[in-house]
Design a protein around this motif. Structure first.
Motif, PDB file in Angstrom:
ATOM      1  N   ARG A 249     -29.604 -34.505 -18.501  1.00 14.07           N
ATOM      2  CA  ARG A 249     -28.938 -33.215 -18.432  1.00 14.07           C
ATOM      3  C   ARG A 249     -29.849 -32.144 -17.826  1.00 14.07           C
ATOM      4  NH1 ARG A 249     -31.246 -34.087 -23.109  1.00 14.07           N
ATOM      5  NH2 ARG A 249     -32.220 -32.420 -24.278  1.00 14.07           N
TER       6      ARG A 249
ATOM      7  N   THR B 155     -25.606 -26.056 -20.482  1.00 12.78           N
ATOM      8  CA  THR B 155     -25.968 -27.458 -20.259  1.00 12.78           C
ATOM      9  C   THR B 155     -25.027 -28.087 -19.240  1.00 12.78           C
ATOM     10  OG1 THR B 155     -26.749 -27.645 -22.525  1.00 12.78           O
ATOM     11  CG2 THR B 155     -26.312 -29.689 -21.367  1.00 12.78           C
TER      12      THR B 155
ATOM     13  N   PHE C 143     -24.415 -31.991 -17.748  1.00  9.70           N
ATOM     14  CA  PHE C 143     -24.794 -33.386 -17.903  1.00  9.70           C
ATOM     15  C   PHE C 143     -24.798 -34.078 -16.549  1.00  9.70           C
ATOM     16  CE2 PHE C 143     -23.421 -32.249 -22.139  1.00  9.70           C
ATOM     17  CZ  PHE C 143     -24.421 -32.827 -22.907  1.00  9.70           C
TER      18      PHE C 143
END
Length: 49
Positions: free
Chosen positions: A36, A45, A47
């Motif tokens: 990530r 975040t 991924f």
């Protein structure tokens, strides 16, 4: 990680090697983990596939 690891010098120009956080904007880089990309400031975040 040192600042020199964030940039690559190409002649008279600089190339950024890391992505900026889309929420925080320019100057805040995403940390590159195994699975990530993460912002340490806001927690954003992404991924990796």
């Amino acid at each position: 990680m040192a600042v020199k690891d964030y940039y690559k010098v190409n002649g008279d120009s600089l190339e950024r090697l890391r992505q900026f956080c889309p929420r925080c904007g320019d100057g805040v880089y995403l940390a590159d983990h195994k699975d990530r990309l993460t912002c340490g400031k806001c927690g954003y975040t992404e991924f990796k596939k």
